[in-house]
Structure formats: structure tokens, C-alpha cells
Write a protein that holds these residues in place. Structure first.
Motif, PDB file in Angstrom:
ATOM      1  N   LYS A   1       0.872  -1.173   0.000  1.00  0.00           N
ATOM      2  CA  LYS A   1       0.000   0.000   0.000  1.00  0.00           C
ATOM      3  C   LYS A   1       0.907   1.220   0.000  1.00  0.00           C
ATOM      4  CE  LYS A   1      -3.396   2.309   2.904  1.00  0.00           C
ATOM      5  NZ  LYS A   1      -2.730   3.576   2.871  1.00  0.00           N
TER       6      LYS A   1
ATOM      7  N   ASN B   1      -4.265   0.396   6.468  1.00  0.00           N
ATOM      8  CA  ASN B   1      -5.556   0.786   5.905  1.00  0.00           C
ATOM      9  C   ASN B   1      -6.271   1.734   6.854  1.00  0.00           C
ATOM     10  OD1 ASN B   1      -5.485  -1.076   3.579  1.00  0.00           O
ATOM     11  ND2 ASN B   1      -5.492  -2.621   5.195  1.00  0.00           N
TER      12      ASN B   1
ATOM     13  N   VAL C   1      -0.337   4.712  -1.044  1.00  0.00           N
ATOM     14  CA  VAL C   1      -1.048   5.990  -0.890  1.00  0.00           C
ATOM     15  C   VAL C   1      -2.252   5.784   0.014  1.00  0.00           C
ATOM     16  CG1 VAL C   1      -0.326   6.873  -3.150  1.00  0.00           C
ATOM     17  CG2 VAL C   1      -2.487   5.657  -2.943  1.00  0.00           C
ATOM     18  N   LYS C   2      -2.850   6.888   0.432  1.00  0.00           N
ATOM     19  CA  LYS C   2      -4.043   6.789   1.269  1.00  0.00           C
ATOM     20  C   LYS C   2      -5.148   6.067   0.500  1.00  0.00           C
ATOM     21  CE  LYS C   2      -6.968  10.919   1.152  1.00  0.00           C
ATOM     22  NZ  LYS C   2      -8.241  10.272   1.004  1.00  0.00           N
ATOM     23  N   ASN C   3      -5.980   5.367   1.254  1.00  0.00           N
ATOM     24  CA  ASN C   3      -7.093   4.624   0.645  1.00  0.00           C
ATOM     25  C   ASN C   3      -8.022   5.568  -0.100  1.00  0.00           C
ATOM     26  OD1 ASN C   3      -6.003   2.523   2.096  1.00  0.00           O
ATOM     27  ND2 ASN C   3      -7.762   2.223   3.416  1.00  0.00           N
ATOM     28  N   ARG C   4      -8.579   5.101  -1.203  1.00  0.00           N
ATOM     29  CA  ARG C   4      -9.593   5.864  -1.935  1.00  0.00           C
ATOM     30  C   ARG C   4     -10.968   5.646  -1.328  1.00  0.00           C
ATOM     31  NH1 ARG C   4      -8.142   7.837  -7.186  1.00  0.00           N
ATOM     32  NH2 ARG C   4     -10.222   8.681  -7.005  1.00  0.00           N
ATOM     33  N   ILE C   5     -11.100   4.625  -0.506  1.00  0.00           N
ATOM     34  CA  ILE C   5     -12.327   4.346   0.225  1.00  0.00           C
ATOM     35  C   ILE C   5     -11.901   3.904   1.621  1.00  0.00           C
ATOM     36  CG2 ILE C   5     -12.425   1.944  -0.550  1.00  0.00           C
ATOM     37  CD1 ILE C   5     -15.490   2.201  -0.623  1.00  0.00           C
ATOM     38  N   HIS C   6     -12.674   4.285   2.621  1.00  0.00           N
ATOM     39  CA  HIS C   6     -12.339   3.852   3.978  1.00  0.00           C
ATOM     40  C   HIS C   6     -13.623   3.587   4.747  1.00  0.00           C
ATOM     41  CE1 HIS C   6     -12.813   8.221   4.737  1.00  0.00           C
ATOM     42  NE2 HIS C   6     -13.311   7.790   5.883  1.00  0.00           N
TER      43      HIS C   6
END
Length: 112
Positions: A59, A107, A61-66
Motif C-alpha cells: 500500500k 488501511n 497511498v491513502k485509501n480511496r475508500i475507507h
């Protein structure tokens, strides 16, 4: 035609460890399916199954969904989840009423 929301798929370097971690956080039962994926099964009416899949990529980058969780006591739940191994993360949220954390594989999720 209709669709039923059946499961959330979560990539993991170690699906067994990450699935067990989330099972402790959510207090949901877990099992390994015929494909070797780790499955968390929610109580009735509490959402779709969670499926942890083995991947080799990191992983980056930051999640596109959380995921957002609404507790009865935010401070107590943040402390409990941190004690289980979550970490605070800064994704540029600034000062907010919610707390942004990450699971052991990075995550992001929020405790509202």
C-alpha cells in the motif's frame, strides 16, 4: 436486474493476521474459505462479509475508500483499538471530531 452488497474485499500481505485483527476489533467470527481467503461474517443486519485476500504489492497511498465506525463511546473505542495495534494517521484531515486510525497493514478507518 438487482444487486446485493455481499462483501468488502481487502488486500493484505498477511490475510490471516489482518483478518484476525479485525475479528478482534469487531468481535465477528472468522473462517478461511475454500480459496484460502479469510472471511469475517457480521451479525445479521450489520453489513456485508469482509474478505481478506493475499496480495504481494505494498500500500503506497491513502485509501480511496475507507470505513467509518460510530461507537457509543469514542474515547473508549479509540483507546481499545489502539491497544489492539491500530495507529493514529494524518491524511490531512486537520482538527476534526472523528479520529483517523490505520490497521496493522496501514488501511485507514475513522472512529466517529
Amino acid at each position: 436486474m438487482s444487486l446485493t452488497f455481499d462483501e468488502i474485499c481487502i488486500d493484505a500481505h498477511d490475510p490471516e493476521a489482518l483478518g484476525q485483527w479485525w475479528a478482534r476489533v469487531l468481535d465477528w467470527p472468522t473462517h478461511t474459505d475454500a480459496d484460502g481467503d479469510v472471511v469475517l461474517t457480521p451479525p445479521p443486519g450489520q453489513g456485508p462479509k469482509w474478505l481478506f485476500l493475499a496480495v504481494e504489492d505494498d500500500k503506497v497511498v491513502k485509501n480511496r475508500i475507507h470505513l467509518d465506525f460510530r461507537p457509543d463511546d469514542q474515547a473508549a473505542e479509540v483507546a481499545r483499538v489502539l491497544a489492539l495495534g491500530a495507529t493514529h494517521v494524518d491524511i490531512g484531515q486537520g482538527e476534526q471530531s472523528w479520529v483517523v486510525l490505520a490497521d496493522p497493514e496501514g488501511n485507514e478507518f475513522c472512529i466517529l
